[in-house]
Scaffold this active site. Sequence first.
Site, PDB file in Angstrom:
ATOM      1  N   GLY A  45       0.747  -1.103  -0.244  1.00  0.00           N
ATOM      2  CA  GLY A  45       0.208  -0.057   0.132  1.00  0.00           C
ATOM      3  C   GLY A  45       1.005   1.112   0.312  1.00  0.00           C
ATOM      4  N   CYS A  46       0.099   2.347  -0.316  1.00  0.00           N
ATOM      5  CA  CYS A  46       1.151   3.847  -0.693  1.00  0.00           C
ATOM      6  C   CYS A  46       1.431   4.395   0.987  1.00  0.00           C
ATOM      7  CB  CYS A  46       0.002   4.830  -0.969  1.00  0.00           C
ATOM      8  SG  CYS A  46      -1.476   4.922  -0.575  1.00  0.00           S
ATOM      9  N   TYR A  47       1.019   3.995   1.838  1.00  0.00           N
ATOM     10  CA  TYR A  47       1.221   4.310   3.076  1.00  0.00           C
ATOM     11  C   TYR A  47       2.203   3.650   3.591  1.00  0.00           C
ATOM     12  CZ  TYR A  47      -2.030   8.100   4.687  1.00  0.00           C
ATOM     13  OH  TYR A  47      -3.036   9.269   4.849  1.00  0.00           O
ATOM     14  N   GLU A  77       2.335  12.453  -0.629  1.00  0.00           N
ATOM     15  CA  GLU A  77       2.830  11.452   0.891  1.00  0.00           C
ATOM     16  C   GLU A  77       3.996  11.610   1.636  1.00  0.00           C
ATOM     17  OE1 GLU A  77      -0.380   8.053   1.029  1.00  0.00           O
ATOM     18  OE2 GLU A  77       1.389   7.260   0.996  1.00  0.00           O
TER      19      GLU A  77
END
Length: 347
Positions: free
Chosen positions: A151-153, A245
Amino acid sequence: MTQKTLKAAVLGASGYTGAETVRLLRNHPHVEAVAATGNALAGQKLSSIFPHLGGRGDLDVIKAEDVRWDEIDVAFGCLPHGTSQDLIETLPSNVKIVDLSSDYRFRDPVAYSKAYGREHIAPERTASAIYGLSEHAAESLKGADLVACPGCYPTAILMVLLPLMSPLIIDTDSIIIDAKSGASGAGRGLKEGNLFCEVTEGTHAYGVGTHRHTPEIEQELNLRAGKSDIEVTFTPHLLPMARGEHVTCHLRGDVHDVQAALEAAYANQPFVTVLPLGSPPPDTRHVRGTNDCRIAVYPDRVKGRVIVIGVIDNLVKGSSGQAIQNLNLMMGWDQALGLDVLVPLFP
């Protein structure tokens, strides 16, 4: 010998990560996107959904069952969780899979069902899939047939924390992660919370204490450290911007040890820059539109505590760019192929 061009299908091309995958593949010398699926919007040109993808390489959006799978070498899964595994498990064995959803990230299918509220239809496949955090999985990715992109996080957070796990140089009982993402991280679906008036001129936390990326982060930290009891405090926030992010990790350890470990881990990695101690903090604008990750380490005013900041573009390094980087490693190519042309967009 002439290099064979791989034929790629992008599943869910009508979403943000699907569109970004198509865009980035246009830079790749050895991969061509030849099929774009999107069942709800089938029959349209991809450029009618995303005008920026017009011109060379425009594609018809078709249903997944209409793809000529015998002609496809690799599928990029850009579908929501659940939907992704339902389609991927029907594909022929000749198709390599790079999945950008959460469906194959968990080694333990029970952990997946707890996080996402449904049982996995192919538990043996999720248990054996390669977790594709590119810089930390290069050897495992060689020749792989099924890769689960983080996932991006988790990508931004694990890029910061994994080098500190082996050898373990921080206190794992006091890891606090303050994370922020642009609105594209929530996908393109019509949701009230993503409307302009709901997002602009403010910021808010969500998934407080319950976010589904937390067990994914803990899984990888425990595996790297050889432990089973690492837990983190993770709080994500939504910012009024399209992409980017920013993670701030609050740790207990020695600032020089942390800096040295990060520099050693990424000394020869083309997409990771560990800034010198004392540098100005990295900004999401410094990586916008690229597959880059920037990391900076700072001593906290509280003795024995360290602050580490990481920034990525959630749609590139946190998603589609990392997926292409993974394919490069799967095929034994230079991991930067097709991605090294990306320069940050500013302003």
